[in-house]
Design an enzyme around this catalytic site. Structure first.
Site, PDB file in Angstrom:
ATOM      1  N   LYS A 163       3.635  11.717 -11.109  1.00 23.24           N
ATOM      2  CA  LYS A 163       2.766  10.857 -11.916  1.00 23.24           C
ATOM      3  C   LYS A 163       3.509   9.563 -12.186  1.00 23.24           C
ATOM      4  O   LYS A 163       4.635   9.584 -12.689  1.00 23.24           O
ATOM      5  CB  LYS A 163       2.417  11.526 -13.245  1.00 23.24           C
ATOM      6  N   GLU A 219      -3.687  18.010 -11.186  1.00 20.49           N
ATOM      7  CA  GLU A 219      -4.147  18.440 -12.516  1.00 20.49           C
ATOM      8  C   GLU A 219      -5.639  18.713 -12.578  1.00 20.49           C
ATOM      9  O   GLU A 219      -6.364  18.173 -13.402  1.00 20.49           O
ATOM     10  CB  GLU A 219      -3.733  17.429 -13.594  1.00 20.49           C
ATOM     11  N   HIS A 221       0.865  18.090 -26.521  1.00 20.34           N
ATOM     12  CA  HIS A 221       0.680  16.666 -26.243  1.00 20.34           C
ATOM     13  C   HIS A 221      -0.581  16.071 -26.851  1.00 20.34           C
ATOM     14  O   HIS A 221      -0.620  14.867 -27.095  1.00 20.34           O
ATOM     15  CB  HIS A 221       0.723  16.400 -24.733  1.00 20.34           C
ATOM     16  N   ARG A 249      -1.994  22.556 -14.121  1.00 22.89           N
ATOM     17  CA  ARG A 249      -1.014  21.534 -14.514  1.00 22.89           C
ATOM     18  C   ARG A 249      -1.212  21.090 -15.961  1.00 22.89           C
ATOM     19  O   ARG A 249      -0.275  20.646 -16.623  1.00 22.89           O
ATOM     20  CB  ARG A 249      -1.064  20.339 -13.545  1.00 22.89           C
ATOM     21  N   ASN A 302       0.742  20.007 -20.796  1.00 25.33           N
ATOM     22  CA  ASN A 302       0.381  19.167 -21.936  1.00 25.33           C
ATOM     23  C   ASN A 302       0.479  19.908 -23.264  1.00 25.33           C
ATOM     24  O   ASN A 302       0.029  19.400 -24.285  1.00 25.33           O
ATOM     25  CB  ASN A 302      -1.040  18.620 -21.769  1.00 25.33           C
ATOM     26  N   HIS A 307       0.485  13.055 -28.894  1.00 24.46           N
ATOM     27  CA  HIS A 307       0.068  11.689 -28.554  1.00 24.46           C
ATOM     28  C   HIS A 307      -0.609  11.006 -29.739  1.00 24.46           C
ATOM     29  O   HIS A 307      -0.445   9.808 -29.945  1.00 24.46           O
ATOM     30  CB  HIS A 307      -0.881  11.698 -27.351  1.00 24.46           C
ATOM     31  N   ARG A 344       0.820  -1.238   0.000  1.00 17.73           N
ATOM     32  CA  ARG A 344       0.000   0.000   0.000  1.00 17.73           C
ATOM     33  C   ARG A 344       0.838   1.266   0.000  1.00 17.73           C
ATOM     34  O   ARG A 344       0.376   2.334   0.396  1.00 17.73           O
ATOM     35  CB  ARG A 344      -0.977   0.028   1.170  1.00 17.73           C
TER      36      ARG A 344
END
Ligand code: NAD
Ligand code: ZN
Length: 381
Positions: free
Chosen positions: A151, A244, A255, A248, A252, A259, A129
């Site tokens: 992240k 985010e 991106h 935040r 990106n 992506h 955990r």
């Protein structure tokens, strides 16, 4: 802006209250890993997670630094590349950490690029955990981006980074000397993320990069300055918006387009992540110009700098362009629609109000994006 003196160690503080941590940046700072870990966690056991390529170059030094400080370590070595950021890779690492008897108060050390950082960080997040972990990023991309901000995760067969957790490291050691064994193409790809910080929030830094990129590629204090400035920029944003929910998302920039291009090329060596982001940033700039948010000359400025360092800036720069979906605006739109940034048919884009000022555009009309891509594909075909 002044660069730090040679041999200086720069420490960037990520001020997340009770989860605050230091990013230690400098040439040869890897040698200090053991003493820093021992000071942070007296009596700790560690397991180093790394990939085969990084192990060949840097595992011995890492183990030596820990041993010199009396910190016991074991090792878990995975195959290099995105193929390890999978359920299989996670199982392998998790089982190895259990076998190495890494307990609640012990530390996982991620030694590698973004793949190892994301994978080892996620394994640490779920082991018993949650055990703490240290990032020792060895690619430029990992030093300026993936090792900072917490992240972590793996890919699903249905999409990249779909499984993961926010899990902040307790220490980041970014040794700029380890970048000497990185391929020039990988270094360049990481540089795209450095340029991103300038384009999205710091015109003075972008201008500094325009004048000093040669020195950043050569190494030395300019490189350290670029890495530290990037880490500071990311740390500031992450501190204000860790999960985010707002700001935040500015990180990106490039991106959503990038992506889609990575997906269209099957996340293969045809297009590294940073290369996709370079093209994506150019597209985001040109799209912003087409909406009248910035001038054509601003978009041209972003493109010129990325091209100058040898990054791809057109869709047509991608190896095998035209063989499949890449030359087709509808196919690219379909790939963008699968991105995490889509909510109920509306696309979220990070657009520019100036070079150095990005904004979150929440409900961009897909038909405008499609028309833009169509025109872009035609104009340069
Ligand atoms: N967590 C985040 O916030 C975040 C942010 C950006 C990217 N990422 C993730 O990062 C990954 C990409 O990271 P990456 O570009 O570092 O890829 P990577 O980890 O695959 O490293 C690229 C290649 O360089 C090699 N390498 C790394 N360091 C080296 C060194 N010092 N010397 C020689 N070879 C070295 C690796 O073995 C690998 O083959 C993607 O999975 C992406 O999703 C995560
Ligand atoms: Zn990125």
């Amino acid at each position: 802006m002044t660069a730090p003196l040679k041999q200086d160690t720069t420490i960037v503080d990520v001020a997340l209250e009770n989860r605050a941590y230091d990013i230690v940046i400098g040439r040869d700072v890897l040698a200090s890993l053991g003493s820093r870990v021992a000071a942070l966690r007296p009596g700790v056991r560690t397991a180093i997670v790394t990939d085969k390529t990084v192990a060949k170059h840097w595992l011995a030094q890492t183990e030596a630094s820990l041993a010199a400080a009396g910190v016991p370590s074991s090792r878990v070595i995975v195959d290099e590349g995105e193929g390890s950021k999978t359920y299989d890779g996670l199982e392998k690492v998790s089982e190895a950490l259990v076998a190495a008897k890494i307990e609640r108060n012990d530390l996982v050390i991620a030694l590698g690029g973004g793949v190892v950082g994301d994978l080892a960080g996620f394994a640490a997040a779920i082991l018993r955990r949650g055990v703490d972990f240290v990032q020792v990023p060895t690619s430029l991309l990992a030093q300026v981006d993936s090792s900072v901000g917490g992240k972590t995760g793996i890919n699903s067969p249905q999409g990249k980074n779909l499984l993961g957790a926010f899990h902040q490291p307790v220490l980041v050691i970014a040794d700029t000397a380890v970048l000497d064994t990185l391929s020039p193409r990988q270094f360049r790809a990481g540089y795209a993320e450095i340029a991103k910080y300038g384009v999205l929030g710091d015109e003075a830094f972008f201008s500094w990069l325009e004048n000093n990129h040669g020195e950043v590629f050569k190494g030395g204090t300019a490189r350290e300055h670029a890495i530290a400035t990037s880490c500071r920029a990311k740390a500031a944003i992450v501190t204000r918006d860790e999960r985010e929910t707002g700001e935040r998302a500015l990180l990106n920039l490039g991106h959503t387009f990038g992506h889609a291009l990575e997906a269209a090329t099957g996340f293969s060596d045809r297009l590294f992540h940073g290369e996709g982001i370079a093209i994506g940033m150019v597209l985001a700039s040109e799209f912003s110009a087409s909406l009248g948010m910035i001038g054509e000359s601003d978009a041209a400025r972003v493109k010129r700098h990325l091209a100058e360092v040898g990054l791809p800036t057109h869709l047509q720069d991608i190896a095998g362009f035209g063989q499949e979906g890449l030359a087709d605006a509808d196919a690219l739109m379909a790939l963008m629609a699968q991105d995490k940034k889509v909510r109920r048919g509306k696309l979220t884009f990070i657009l520019l109000e100036a070079v150095g000022r990005a904004v979150i555009a929440k409900d961009v009309d897909p038909s405008r994006v499609r028309n833009f891509l169509q025109a872009n594909l035609k104009s340069k075909a």
